[in-house]
Scaffold this motif. Sequence first.
Motif, mmCIF file in Angstrom:
data_model
loop_
_atom_site.group_PDB
_atom_site.id
_atom_site.type_symbol
_atom_site.label_atom_id
_atom_site.label_comp_id
_atom_site.label_asym_id
_atom_site.label_seq_id
_atom_site.Cartn_x
_atom_site.Cartn_y
_atom_site.Cartn_z
ATOM 1 N N LYS A 30 10.171 8.070 -8.603
ATOM 2 C CA LYS A 30 9.701 7.469 -9.863
ATOM 3 C C LYS A 30 8.571 8.266 -10.506
ATOM 4 N N GLN A 88 1.651 -2.260 -15.182
ATOM 5 C CA GLN A 88 2.794 -3.149 -14.942
ATOM 6 C C GLN A 88 3.921 -2.430 -14.189
ATOM 7 N N ASP A 89 4.242 -1.182 -14.600
ATOM 8 C CA ASP A 89 5.379 -0.495 -13.959
ATOM 9 C C ASP A 89 5.089 -0.177 -12.487
ATOM 10 N N ALA A 91 3.119 -2.030 -10.528
ATOM 11 C CA ALA A 91 3.195 -3.317 -9.824
ATOM 12 C C ALA A 91 4.658 -3.732 -9.606
ATOM 13 N N ASP A 92 5.516 -3.412 -10.579
ATOM 14 C CA ASP A 92 6.944 -3.737 -10.417
ATOM 15 C C ASP A 92 7.544 -2.970 -9.237
ATOM 16 N N VAL A 93 7.183 -1.692 -9.124
ATOM 17 C CA VAL A 93 7.679 -0.883 -8.002
ATOM 18 C C VAL A 93 7.144 -1.447 -6.681
ATOM 19 N N ARG A 95 6.154 -4.464 -6.020
ATOM 20 C CA ARG A 95 6.788 -5.757 -5.705
ATOM 21 C C ARG A 95 8.177 -5.531 -5.108
ATOM 22 N N ASP A 96 8.966 -4.642 -5.728
ATOM 23 C CA ASP A 96 10.309 -4.340 -5.205
ATOM 24 C C ASP A 96 10.219 -3.831 -3.759
ATOM 25 N N TYR A 109 1.195 -10.157 -7.251
ATOM 26 C CA TYR A 109 0.571 -9.086 -8.035
ATOM 27 C C TYR A 109 -0.016 -9.654 -9.312
ATOM 28 N N ILE A 111 -1.624 -8.144 -12.952
ATOM 29 C CA ILE A 111 -1.674 -6.899 -13.713
ATOM 30 C C ILE A 111 -2.898 -6.898 -14.629
#
Length: 211
Positions: A30, A88-89, A91-93, A95-96, A109, A111
């Motif tokens: 990423k 945000q991006d 934190a999304d990674v 979380r996944d 999380y 943000i």
Amino acid sequence: METLTAESYMEGLYEEDAVLTRVKEVIVAKNMPEISIAPGYGRLLTMMVTMIGAKRVLEIGALGGYSGICLARGLKEGGKLLSLELKQDFADVARDNVIEAGLGDFVEYRIGEALDHLNALLEQGERFDFFFIDADKVNYPNYLELAIKLANPGAIIAGDNTLMRGKVVDEKQTKASVQAMRTFNQRIANDPRLESTILPAYDGLALARVK
Ligand SMILES: C[S@@+](CC[C@H](N)C(=O)[O-])C[C@H]1O[C@@H](n2cnc3c(N)ncnc32)[C@H](O)[C@@H]1O
């Protein structure tokens, strides 16, 4: 024969951690910065969360979830990791990756600017047993002060990158982030509310216990 550093020698003693290897691969795929905590310190975070029986853990700086997984691994049923992340991006990674590691129920999380969240948590009367500071270096002294205020008695505060790849010990380095880290290290060592040590392996890790 390849010359081993102390760190690479010790890492060679451990079997590969497939979950954390995958996190690092995702971070590369990423195009995120490869600045997750060192493996030896990741193991230390898990051990410390387990040893003190921490129920509420606060992380400042999530990136791809590597340290989040290490922290969450030390939690027992009902424990919680609150992780603060500016982007945000990222934190999304994170979380996944935490969900993929089977730890999704333990982690939340939030943000935005960590300082805003920390002040809000303080106003709400929240308290934590363990803190991991690993975000923008210029705010380390502010994060330390807020962590002390948010700490339950006996809480542990860990802070990564206390050496900033040697910059803190180089007098010629005068950037605000380096000066902030020197201030952080001084306070870790001298604040009467803390007992502490600073480990000089990898990029340096501060460990303090709030009295
Ligand atoms: C060194 S990385 C965190 C690495 C992570 N703790 C790990 O070991 O897996 C620093 C993170 O802090 C985040 N960050 C930087 N400034 C921030 C701020 N003001 N508030 C919240 N997060 C911030 C960055 O976006 C980045 O993801």
